[in-house]
Design a protein around this motif. Structure first.
Motif, PDB file in Angstrom:
ATOM      1  N   SER A   1       0.872  -1.422   0.069  1.00 13.36           N
ATOM      2  CA  SER A   1      -0.059  -0.025   0.219  1.00 13.36           C
ATOM      3  C   SER A   1       0.846   1.200   0.021  1.00 13.36           C
ATOM      4  O   SER A   1       2.043   1.169  -0.173  1.00 13.36           O
ATOM      5  CB  SER A   1      -1.023   0.131   1.000  1.00 13.36           C
ATOM      6  N   ARG A   2       0.292   2.541   0.175  1.00 17.33           N
ATOM      7  CA  ARG A   2       0.922   3.643   0.171  1.00 17.33           C
ATOM      8  C   ARG A   2       0.439   4.824   0.695  1.00 17.33           C
ATOM      9  O   ARG A   2      -0.906   4.681   0.893  1.00 17.33           O
ATOM     10  CB  ARG A   2       1.207   4.010  -1.592  1.00 17.33           C
ATOM     11  N   PHE A   3       1.282   5.591   1.079  1.00 15.41           N
ATOM     12  CA  PHE A   3       0.755   7.039   1.620  1.00 15.41           C
ATOM     13  C   PHE A   3       0.969   8.004   0.697  1.00 15.41           C
ATOM     14  O   PHE A   3       2.325   8.089   0.355  1.00 15.41           O
ATOM     15  CB  PHE A   3       1.000   7.376   2.859  1.00 15.41           C
ATOM     16  N   ALA A   4       0.116   8.877   0.334  1.00 20.22           N
ATOM     17  CA  ALA A   4       0.672   9.950  -1.016  1.00 20.22           C
ATOM     18  C   ALA A   4       0.312  11.138  -0.675  1.00 20.22           C
ATOM     19  O   ALA A   4      -0.465  11.771  -1.305  1.00 20.22           O
ATOM     20  CB  ALA A   4      -0.126   9.274  -1.990  1.00 20.22           C
ATOM     21  N   PRO A   5       0.850  11.946   0.468  1.00 16.27           N
ATOM     22  CA  PRO A   5       0.714  13.339   0.762  1.00 16.27           C
ATOM     23  C   PRO A   5       1.419  14.294  -0.247  1.00 16.27           C
ATOM     24  O   PRO A   5       2.169  14.017  -1.064  1.00 16.27           O
ATOM     25  CB  PRO A   5       1.446  13.673   2.237  1.00 16.27           C
ATOM     26  N   SER A   6       0.415  15.636  -0.508  1.00 11.17           N
ATOM     27  CA  SER A   6       1.006  16.844  -1.326  1.00 11.17           C
ATOM     28  C   SER A   6       1.609  17.528  -0.529  1.00 11.17           C
ATOM     29  O   SER A   6       1.125  17.932   0.551  1.00 11.17           O
ATOM     30  CB  SER A   6      -0.046  17.406  -2.048  1.00 11.17           C
ATOM     31  N   PRO A   7       2.993  17.871  -0.646  1.00 11.06           N
ATOM     32  CA  PRO A   7       3.731  19.155   0.147  1.00 11.06           C
ATOM     33  C   PRO A   7       3.086  20.397  -0.291  1.00 11.06           C
ATOM     34  O   PRO A   7       3.956  21.391  -0.583  1.00 11.06           O
ATOM     35  CB  PRO A   7       5.032  18.949  -0.265  1.00 11.06           C
TER      36      PRO A   7
ATOM     37  N   ILE B   1       5.400  11.267  -2.602  1.00  9.09           N
ATOM     38  CA  ILE B   1       5.358  12.698  -2.596  1.00  9.09           C
ATOM     39  C   ILE B   1       4.705  13.056  -3.789  1.00  9.09           C
ATOM     40  O   ILE B   1       5.159  13.065  -4.893  1.00  9.09           O
ATOM     41  CB  ILE B   1       6.677  13.379  -2.393  1.00  9.09           C
ATOM     42  N   GLU B   2       3.417  13.707  -3.555  1.00 10.93           N
ATOM     43  CA  GLU B   2       2.500  13.963  -4.947  1.00 10.93           C
ATOM     44  C   GLU B   2       2.729  15.577  -5.022  1.00 10.93           C
ATOM     45  O   GLU B   2       2.058  16.512  -4.712  1.00 10.93           O
ATOM     46  CB  GLU B   2       1.183  13.772  -4.854  1.00 10.93           C
ATOM     47  N   ASP B   3       4.006  15.974  -5.766  1.00 11.43           N
ATOM     48  CA  ASP B   3       4.430  17.221  -5.832  1.00 11.43           C
ATOM     49  C   ASP B   3       4.532  17.800  -7.328  1.00 11.43           C
ATOM     50  O   ASP B   3       5.440  18.487  -7.906  1.00 11.43           O
ATOM     51  CB  ASP B   3       5.830  17.432  -5.224  1.00 11.43           C
TER      52      ASP B   3
ATOM     53  N   SER C   1      -1.692  15.233 -14.884  1.00  7.56           N
ATOM     54  CA  SER C   1      -2.705  15.722 -13.912  1.00  7.56           C
ATOM     55  C   SER C   1      -2.494  14.764 -12.731  1.00  7.56           C
ATOM     56  O   SER C   1      -1.927  13.755 -12.711  1.00  7.56           O
ATOM     57  CB  SER C   1      -3.819  15.390 -14.751  1.00  7.56           C
ATOM     58  N   TYR C   2      -3.284  15.070 -11.759  1.00  9.60           N
ATOM     59  CA  TYR C   2      -3.246  14.181 -10.288  1.00  9.60           C
ATOM     60  C   TYR C   2      -3.785  12.709 -11.111  1.00  9.60           C
ATOM     61  O   TYR C   2      -2.983  11.695 -10.616  1.00  9.60           O
ATOM     62  CB  TYR C   2      -4.128  14.802  -9.448  1.00  9.60           C
ATOM     63  N   HIS C   3      -4.661  12.639 -11.778  1.00  9.54           N
ATOM     64  CA  HIS C   3      -5.491  11.389 -12.276  1.00  9.54           C
ATOM     65  C   HIS C   3      -4.417  10.678 -13.009  1.00  9.54           C
ATOM     66  O   HIS C   3      -4.331   9.073 -12.476  1.00  9.54           O
ATOM     67  CB  HIS C   3      -6.622  11.552 -12.989  1.00  9.54           C
TER      68      HIS C   3
ATOM     69  N   ALA D   1      -1.072  10.867 -13.189  1.00  9.73           N
ATOM     70  CA  ALA D   1       0.125  10.443 -12.185  1.00  9.73           C
ATOM     71  C   ALA D   1      -0.385   9.391 -11.325  1.00  9.73           C
ATOM     72  O   ALA D   1       0.628   8.439 -11.031  1.00  9.73           O
ATOM     73  CB  ALA D   1       0.664  11.624 -11.577  1.00  9.73           C
ATOM     74  N   VAL D   2      -1.264   9.459 -10.427  1.00 11.26           N
ATOM     75  CA  VAL D   2      -1.675   8.462  -9.376  1.00 11.26           C
ATOM     76  C   VAL D   2      -1.945   6.962 -10.133  1.00 11.26           C
ATOM     77  O   VAL D   2      -1.355   6.156  -9.485  1.00 11.26           O
ATOM     78  CB  VAL D   2      -2.944   8.878  -8.625  1.00 11.26           C
ATOM     79  N   THR D   3      -2.492   7.173 -11.256  1.00 11.06           N
ATOM     80  CA  THR D   3      -2.643   5.701 -11.884  1.00 11.06           C
ATOM     81  C   THR D   3      -1.376   5.082 -12.430  1.00 11.06           C
ATOM     82  O   THR D   3      -0.999   4.079 -12.096  1.00 11.06           O
ATOM     83  CB  THR D   3      -3.347   6.092 -13.312  1.00 11.06           C
TER      84      THR D   3
ATOM     85  N   SER E   1      -5.083   2.660   0.041  1.00 11.84           N
ATOM     86  CA  SER E   1      -5.973   3.255   1.047  1.00 11.84           C
ATOM     87  C   SER E   1      -5.856   4.604   1.222  1.00 11.84           C
ATOM     88  O   SER E   1      -4.831   5.311   1.070  1.00 11.84           O
ATOM     89  CB  SER E   1      -5.182   2.550   2.468  1.00 11.84           C
ATOM     90  N   ARG E   2      -6.891   5.116   1.292  1.00 16.19           N
ATOM     91  CA  ARG E   2      -7.071   6.629   1.203  1.00 16.19           C
ATOM     92  C   ARG E   2      -8.457   7.158   1.449  1.00 16.19           C
ATOM     93  O   ARG E   2      -9.355   6.385   1.754  1.00 16.19           O
ATOM     94  CB  ARG E   2      -7.002   7.067  -0.190  1.00 16.19           C
ATOM     95  N   GLY E   3      -8.678   8.393   1.806  1.00 15.84           N
ATOM     96  CA  GLY E   3      -9.907   9.160   2.240  1.00 15.84           C
ATOM     97  C   GLY E   3     -10.978   8.519   1.173  1.00 15.84           C
ATOM     98  O   GLY E   3     -10.984   8.695   0.030  1.00 15.84           O
TER      99      GLY E   3
END
Ligand code: GLU
Length: 281
Positions: free
Chosen positions: A4-10, A40-42, A195-197, A199-201, A213-215
């Motif tokens: 899994s991953r945790f993917a915060p944006s700074p 790191i979603e930067d 885009s976020y979409h 990149a995340v994919t 796992s995310r909100g």
């Protein structure tokens, strides 16, 4: 295998909502003897700063979150996103769009053209047939052509957490639902060519994420990620959405709305044990 991953944006300091998500993800990984990656979603270069990024590492360390190896930084992956975009271009599934927000507003006559959350506008397809260059424009996914390419009107994913309306189990969406909710959405912004979409994919595939796992504020964009996975021949991970931590008025915590940061909570002498108990963990 469970990854899994945790993917915060700074783009600001982490708050309790981030702590909740990170700790829940860590618990999930531990329960499944899995691995946790940090991303790191930067890509939003105008809002991300090195200081916020450094503070993310410090906050997560303080919270006791442990991740594997070097974090993936999206700003270092731009050429990878470009390659994926090129695959969609080669398949003829995208088009350039020079509409501004006000052009789109004008083109939309009815107020119910707003997405359910009232924020995103449903793009009416104005530039679909214009054949504009992709170079200096936003790039949109042509949903009609995507549907034909996939030879199905359905996409699906497995939800093992809980969506905003208690969704759980196999989730089936029609591509027509995406058309109604978003229209041909942007997959590459003209400034960063992703885009976020997108990149995340790509990142979820690259990091071999088996469980996202995310909100659950992201539950309704998951079909966007799934259609991109299908078009790019990438595996769809299992999704484990979790409820959001809210303030006393029931609103989602947000940096932009002044949610107290982990840093300030920590500086005020709160212990990690107390944080866990505030979060019900
Ligand atoms: N970067 C996003 C955020 O900070 C998370 C995106 C995701 O988990 O897919 O809210």
């Amino acid at each position: 295998m469970f990854i899994s991953r945790f993917a915060p944006s700074p783009t600001g300091l982490l708050h309790l909502g981030h702590a909740y998500s990170a700790l829940l993800t860590q618990n999930l990984v531990t329960r499944n003897s899995g691995t946790l990656h940090l991303r790191i979603e930067d890509i939003d270069i105008t809002r991300c700063t090195p200081d916020f990024e450094k503070q993310i590492y410090r906050d997560l360390e303080w919270l006791g979150v442990q991740w594997e190896s070097t974090p993936l930084r999206q700003s270092e992956e731009l050429s990878v996103y470009k390659n994926s975009l090129k695959q969609l271009v080669d398949k003829g599934l995208v088009y350039g769009c020079d509409c501004t927000r006000s052009d789109i507003k004008k083109a939309l006559s009815a107020p119910n053209n707003l997405a359910n959350d009232g924020s995103a506008m449903v793009y009416p397809g104005t530039c679909r047939e214009k054949n504009l260059s992709l170079d200096n424009q936003n790039v949109r996914l042509n949903l009609l052509k995507s549907k034909n390419y996939l030879e199905t009107n359905y996409i699906n994913f497995s939800e093992q957490g809980i969506g905003p309306n208690k969704e759980n189990g196999n989730q089936i969406f029609e591509i027509g639902w995406l058309e109604k909710k978003y229209g041909d959405f942007i997959i590459a912004r003209k400034d960063i060519k992703t885009s976020y979409h997108l990149a995340v994919t790509i990142d979820d595939a690259k990091q071999k994420i088996t469980h996202v796992s995310r909100g659950n504020d992201l539950f309704h964009v998951t079909p966007i990620h799934v259609i991109l996975q299908n078009l790019l021949n990438l595996k769809t991970p299992v999704y484990v959405h979790h409820p959001l931590i809210t303030d006393k008025n029931g609103n989602k915590l947000a940096k932009s709305k002044g949610a107290e940061s982990i840093l300030s909570i920590r500086n005020s002498g709160t212990t990690i044990k107390e944080i866990r108990s505030i979060l019900g963990l």
